[in-house]
Design an enzyme around this catalytic site. Sequence first.
Site, PDB file in Angstrom:
ATOM      1  N   ASP A   1      75.856 -43.155 -10.613  1.00  0.00           N
ATOM      2  CA  ASP A   1      77.164 -42.914 -11.203  1.00  0.00           C
ATOM      3  C   ASP A   1      78.311 -43.266 -10.259  1.00  0.00           C
ATOM      4  O   ASP A   1      79.258 -43.954 -10.633  1.00  0.00           O
ATOM      5  CB  ASP A   1      77.247 -41.445 -11.641  1.00  0.00           C
ATOM      6  CG  ASP A   1      78.564 -41.116 -12.291  1.00  0.00           C
ATOM      7  OD1 ASP A   1      78.724 -41.429 -13.475  1.00  0.00           O
ATOM      8  OD2 ASP A   1      79.449 -40.567 -11.597  1.00  0.00           O
TER       9      ASP A   1
ATOM     10  N   ALA B   1      80.160 -42.515 -15.668  1.00  0.00           N
ATOM     11  CA  ALA B   1      79.378 -43.750 -15.818  1.00  0.00           C
ATOM     12  C   ALA B   1      78.009 -43.442 -16.409  1.00  0.00           C
ATOM     13  O   ALA B   1      77.508 -44.163 -17.271  1.00  0.00           O
ATOM     14  CB  ALA B   1      79.233 -44.450 -14.469  1.00  0.00           C
ATOM     15  N   ASP B   2      77.415 -42.335 -15.961  1.00  0.00           N
ATOM     16  CA  ASP B   2      76.122 -41.917 -16.498  1.00  0.00           C
ATOM     17  C   ASP B   2      76.217 -41.506 -17.967  1.00  0.00           C
ATOM     18  O   ASP B   2      75.231 -41.571 -18.690  1.00  0.00           O
ATOM     19  CB  ASP B   2      75.593 -40.707 -15.708  1.00  0.00           C
ATOM     20  CG  ASP B   2      74.718 -41.121 -14.538  1.00  0.00           C
ATOM     21  OD1 ASP B   2      74.142 -42.223 -14.583  1.00  0.00           O
ATOM     22  OD2 ASP B   2      74.610 -40.344 -13.579  1.00  0.00           O
ATOM     23  N   MET B   3      77.366 -41.020 -18.380  1.00  0.00           N
ATOM     24  CA  MET B   3      77.509 -40.458 -19.728  1.00  0.00           C
ATOM     25  C   MET B   3      77.965 -41.494 -20.754  1.00  0.00           C
ATOM     26  O   MET B   3      77.684 -41.367 -21.949  1.00  0.00           O
ATOM     27  CB  MET B   3      78.534 -39.324 -19.711  1.00  0.00           C
ATOM     28  CG  MET B   3      78.191 -38.169 -18.812  1.00  0.00           C
ATOM     29  SD  MET B   3      76.947 -37.089 -19.523  1.00  0.00           S
ATOM     30  CE  MET B   3      77.925 -36.281 -20.798  1.00  0.00           C
TER      31      MET B   3
END
Lengths: 414, 414
Positions: free
Chosen positions: A154, A182-184
């Site tokens: 992320d 970014a991960d989500m």
Amino acid sequence: MTQTPPRPLEGLRVIDLTRALAGPYATLLLAGLGAEVIKVEQPQGGDLARENSPYVGRDGIVVERRHEDDISISHLTRARGKYGVALDLKKPEARQVFADLVRTADIVVENFTAGTADRLGVGYEAARAANPRIVYCSLSGFGADDLEGGKAMDVIIQALSGAMFSSGEPGEPPVRFGIPIADMLAPVFSVIGILAAIEQRHRTGVGQHVDVSMLGALTSFVAIENWSAMAAAGMASRTGLTVRRLSPFGVFECADGYVALVAVHEKLARGLFRAMGAPELGDDSRFASRDVRVANAHDLEERINAWSRGLPTAEVVRRLEAEGVPVAPVRHPEDALVDPRVVGRNETMPIAHPDYDSEIDLRTAGIPIQFSEARTGFDDALPVRIGEHNDAIYRTLLGYSPEMLEKLSAAGVV
Amino acid sequence: MTQTPPRPLEGLRVIDLTRALAGPYATLLLAGLGAEVIKVEQPQGGDLARENSPYVGRDGIVVERRHEDDISISHLTRARGKYGVALDLKKPEARQVFADLVRTADIVVENFTAGTADRLGVGYEAARAANPRIVYCSLSGFGADDLEGGKAMDVIIQALSGAMFSSGEPGEPPVRFGIPIADMLAPVFSVIGILAAIEQRHRTGVGQHVDVSMLGALTSFVAIENWSAMAAAGMASRTGLTVRRLSPFGVFECADGYVALVAVHEKLARGLFRAMGAPELGDDSRFASRDVRVANAHDLEERINAWSRGLPTAEVVRRLEAEGVPVAPVRHPEDALVDPRVVGRNETMPIAHPDYDSEIDLRTAGIPIQFSEARTGFDDALPVRIGEHNDAIYRTLLGYSPEMLEKLSAAGVV
């Protein structure tokens, strides 16, 4: 007699090869929308998120695991509503089991490093050979075809995407977002891609490969602002807590916290001045129109802060609301998550260890969509142990005999 | 002869009542995935985004509109690929025109303040009466049933959701995200809701109302972190540029910028120490294991910064990459948007005024999803003027006679 409404994606089955955060959040959304999600884990170790601190269990919430049945709250959050099977993808026998799973399914999701799924024999081509109707989604750092991008985390993607440099004050360091944006974000676009491919399948009868990159998803969000045009027009892009070209606009300090307020238009600016006990500013040549407020934004912001710093947040909010000025307290996440408007719509939801109550309200993400003819929510399923639902899936769904399962188990495949 | 691949949502038509950013971004995603989007604007004024500075036109990029045919870059970005009709929803005759549009369509999207669409006679009930198969999406600040929530702006929702307080250093002010995350996230969930309802329609034959709140969408993202559990476990939640419980992890300063790096695990930490020219730190009792690195995180971070501050960003990246340590420069958005990996996948895309070239690369958001059996992208359509496609839609699609159109036009309805 009232009937429980259906969930919108009932009838779709997902084979979930994902781990950590980005992939599991994609399949969590699918599960909450009603798809049946079968989470596949390595028999040894399983999803990395099982080792994330803190844990919940018989001693409540703890930083280090103390008991066998302590569960990582990350795992409890992300594996909700999913059925769990063990499958060692490194064993050759796993390819046949994977193919059998895919034949019953509509969707596969994976977030291995690009290239890994193909190497393991569980990539798109293998899945399509088993089931041409399969929609296969790959979620990676830089795209399914980028075999050199390396490990995407992320914070790395936040840095590369420009998101970090979009926040903060001019001349100050960049800002790491406190939520793993970014991960989500990539999983949300993955779900859009999957559902779009399912829609196309209704026309064509065949599935396809859907490929979403964390860098691409977040950079596309950053790109909605016109960075190069603003620079060319001489407009500041990185403006910190306030936006002076819209002054007064942004975040201001109170005695015990902060508020966000917006008073761009004439009527709102006059409302703000009245709330400040200084209605005469509305006729002051420095503040009497939008253009002069922008020109004197620094002075204006100092006056607002000088007023708001002397009052509690709640009082600043009350006075501005009374004048119809859009305003809100800057809330801590713990307060935000229990807002009755959000709780009432299941946009945040409680989670609990299956066996132990917790005194703390363990509240996590729900599905932030309301349907008039459907409900959202999660099956009462959680792979507490790796392979928790081996029997239900391998025996009942795939029809494997006890002998075959015994053999696979003895070989360490399942 | 090569055939152009289809787009996944071809055959779906969207009646788009949205304005500003959140709603138009939802219909932009649908347009880029192949749906036909008909943007409905008030004959006088139209979408507010038409007045957003800066503009592009015959003088290049300008802060204030100079010529009739200057176009706001916001409008150029968000109205791409959409067909535009004029319709004054405040006129009683508009209800019949709206019903005629809805009869031809699959989807309606609106982002008026909650309650407004119903009051105008273009709410879900009116749409369903015209076409029971319609999927009608309402996007609002606090939910379609919240009639007191007032005007929701991005900065207000950022404050209420906890997102602002998740970033920044402990004890320091909150951080306003430089990208309009609240405005952008709700539309992404709206598209998921719309596509899920379209999938349900394949089973049931009828549409439904989909209702997404900006506050709910962003709060659900914030809720993926276990805020209350971390607080109960005594773990810091708001940690600024670095995360000390994973040390070394986060953003570090270079001579000319910043890098993000992650060296949580043993192998990576030793790689970092070698890159720093201090391999002996790997055997130093303060840094030789993950636990002691976390315990001495402050000291460790100071050492890393002391090293990286002496070198250009590119050199820090080069040295860490050579040791296999995940690292990235913190890039400015302008640099991020032209990354060849992102450009090559159309995750960012150029836009241009239909008549005038620009010397500046006007680059904006694309559709960050790749399909193996489909393409994404936008029709060559842009409502430059309000009502640009009145003839194509009202005459060709709805079959209105020239006389009828003349009458509606004379009455100011279209």
